[in-house]
Design an enzyme around this catalytic site. Sequence first.
Site, short mmCIF file in Angstrom:
data_model
loop_
_atom_site.label_atom_id
_atom_site.label_comp_id
_atom_site.label_asym_id
_atom_site.label_seq_id
_atom_site.Cartn_x
_atom_site.Cartn_y
_atom_site.Cartn_z
N ALA A 1 0.87 -1.19 0.00
CA ALA A 1 0.00 0.00 0.00
C ALA A 1 0.90 1.24 0.00
O ALA A 1 2.07 1.18 0.38
CB ALA A 1 -0.87 -0.02 1.25
N GLU B 1 4.24 -5.06 7.43
CA GLU B 1 3.38 -4.06 8.04
C GLU B 1 3.70 -3.82 9.52
O GLU B 1 3.61 -2.69 10.00
CB GLU B 1 1.91 -4.47 7.91
CG GLU B 1 1.38 -4.39 6.50
CD GLU B 1 1.67 -5.64 5.66
OE1 GLU B 1 2.54 -6.44 6.04
OE2 GLU B 1 1.03 -5.78 4.61
#
Length: 706
Positions: free
Chosen positions: A67, A128
Amino acid sequence: MADGEKPLVRFGLEDGVGVITIDNPPVNALGPGVRDGIVEALEKAEADAGVYAMVMIGAGRSFIAGADIRQFGKPRALPKRPINDVLDGGTKPVVAAIHGYALGGGLEIALACHYRIAVPDAKVGLPEVLIGILPGGGGTQRLPRLIGPKAAMEMIVSGRYVPAVEAKKLGIIDAMVEGRDVRKEAIAYARSVADRRPLPRVRDKADRLAEVEADPGMFDAMRKSIARKARNQKAPYHCIACIEAAVSQPFDEGLKLERELFAELENSDEAKALRYAFFAEREVAKVPWLPKDLPLPEVKTAAVVGAGTMGGGIAMSLADAGLPVKLLDASPEVLERGLARIRNNYAVSVSRGSLTQQEMDERMTRIEPVETYEAIADCDVVIEAVFEQMPVKKEVFAKLDAAMKPSALLFTNTSALDIDEIASVTKRPEAVAGTHFFVPANVMKTFEVVNGARTSPVTLGAAMKLGRDIGKISAYAGNCDGFAANRSRIPFNLEQGLMVEEGALPEQIDKVMVDFGYPAGPFTVNDMSGLDISYDTRKRRAAADPNYRGLPITDRLVEMGRLGQKTGKGWYRYEEGDRTPIVDPEVHRVIKDVAQERGFQQRTFTDDEILRRLLFSSVNEACKILEEGKALRASDVDVMWLNGFGFPRYRGGLMYWADQIGAREVYNQIAIWHQRYGARWRPSTFLQEVAERGGLLRELKGRSAT
Ligand code: T1G
């Protein structure tokens, strides 16, 4: 899309194989428009009877790096349909063709594809947790189904990047491809699986989840194993909870928990701080006046002068990066000891499994011991790492100037001495710069590049690049006593010693800093490095300056032979063969005795005062460093503290943390201490300005850096 703008996602058809190409430089992050573009392409291919299989591939140097981290914390439109739902609902096989990196959301998309192929030097990961969140695109549910919950948990909680060859062994990658023409090879692979049914959807796999039956304690074991490093953080534990759900709940229930916990983390303090650190570590590479495309000399061979601890560590850093290194020392004994130390360091890594024996042997062969300057004359770069005394440094640089080829770069590893004075003994000061490694040199990431008055832009650029090329984080510093990193740290060390004179106990100060998130307290660290290290320096300064007050308690301990771990006692005492610091009443007695002799008033301290006395003193110094243009950005100082001094990463960095308190409160407190303690607490004018305008310390820029 404006005219002439390249599409972020392209769709092409080749003999019935639909090729979806993501083209969002520089890393194909899933920024605005990319997700919708992928969904559009998938739906188009689904509807096209002429398409019987698909390939998803990244343009440029990578698959999808995840992302777009810049979008976090900002309102963003949700995709019309999540890509992974579209993939799960598809009727035609989709092959993810991975080169470069498939990370975060990028790997999650690949996991929702039906097949994954990769070139050997590709890397995959779900990092992440490193930015304080968790895989929010189904990764915590799909990865355990593909490689088993234990392997998935290790990858997700560590956030590590896994080489494709290992990923294939784990079961993430179905097939390796050569990589000469990834697109072509992927199309061929897609053709070969086009008729296979049922489509292998990762969400349908359950067999690997059964591994938990043989090891139901794996989740608590992981929680226990990360407890120390993950102290005060949420993301690692939420990752574990999601994987636990993957083995105990249906896929969609697990997804639901993943989404809930992701939402909880996205704007947490730790996520904001870790995102800041991520971008600060990329910003630090930029020296505003150096053009990005400045031609820099190639560094193919290196030399290190001085085979002591630092020289050995530096030689290892260079060899680790694949550079042949000549390690020079005039003394054959020192050279032999240095090589033995290097060999031992590598052997420890091999015994720990972080290095193979073959890798160790390759690195050892890259390090060649030599005893003359002539032997290193042809090296592209030489890094001096001899005693931290100016006369010795000057002698070495005079010899380097005489011996080295004209194009050689002459770097010094000095941690504080004047670069200009060192350069002054050469005829090529423009080729001289500081390259300050942190201890241990082969481990610590901070690589402080010190710009001398006559250092040329090319030499500065080459030094910054060398740091990056050997896997470090290069950070610019101007030439002054202590440069930027150590200079910003000196007040911390001073306050640490003074507070003990004023009544705070070493163990209280250490506990405050460990609770704050440091791996160890400053007094424990002093005992590790040795109390005698700076003793001689303080004695020299006291002899030269009658007003110099030094650190009488530390000196008394040294004079008692309490040098730290190496003598079994220092600020603490240590049982034989054990490094656990034990509070020693003898130290309390020494503190009391010296306080009485010197008339120090003793009192108690709150933990908060201890924390602020230590860190505010460094915040103030960092502002002075910026005022003098000896650092480019406050965020650069944060990068140095995160990677050089063990500052807890989930707090963003020294200046980022100070902003959480607010510049005004920091300034007001320092102004009070200035009244109480005198000149050393004089507030920086930069700090005062930021406080008065209500600005952010982390956004401070160095005054036109010199
Ligand atoms: N988002 C936005 N910008 C990024 C980016 C990202 N994910 N990754 C890199 N950049 C920028 C970076 O700031 C720099 O910008 C430039 O790209 C080159 O980066 C849903 C929520 C891919 C290994 O954590 O590890 O997916 O300074 O200097 O050394 O579950 O970048 O040029 O202006 O690092 O070749 C997960 C992070 C996101 C990957 C390339 N993904 N990136 O290294 O180049 S969260 C990551 C990296 C997520 C999902 C969740 C590295 C790299 P500028 P660089 P590099």
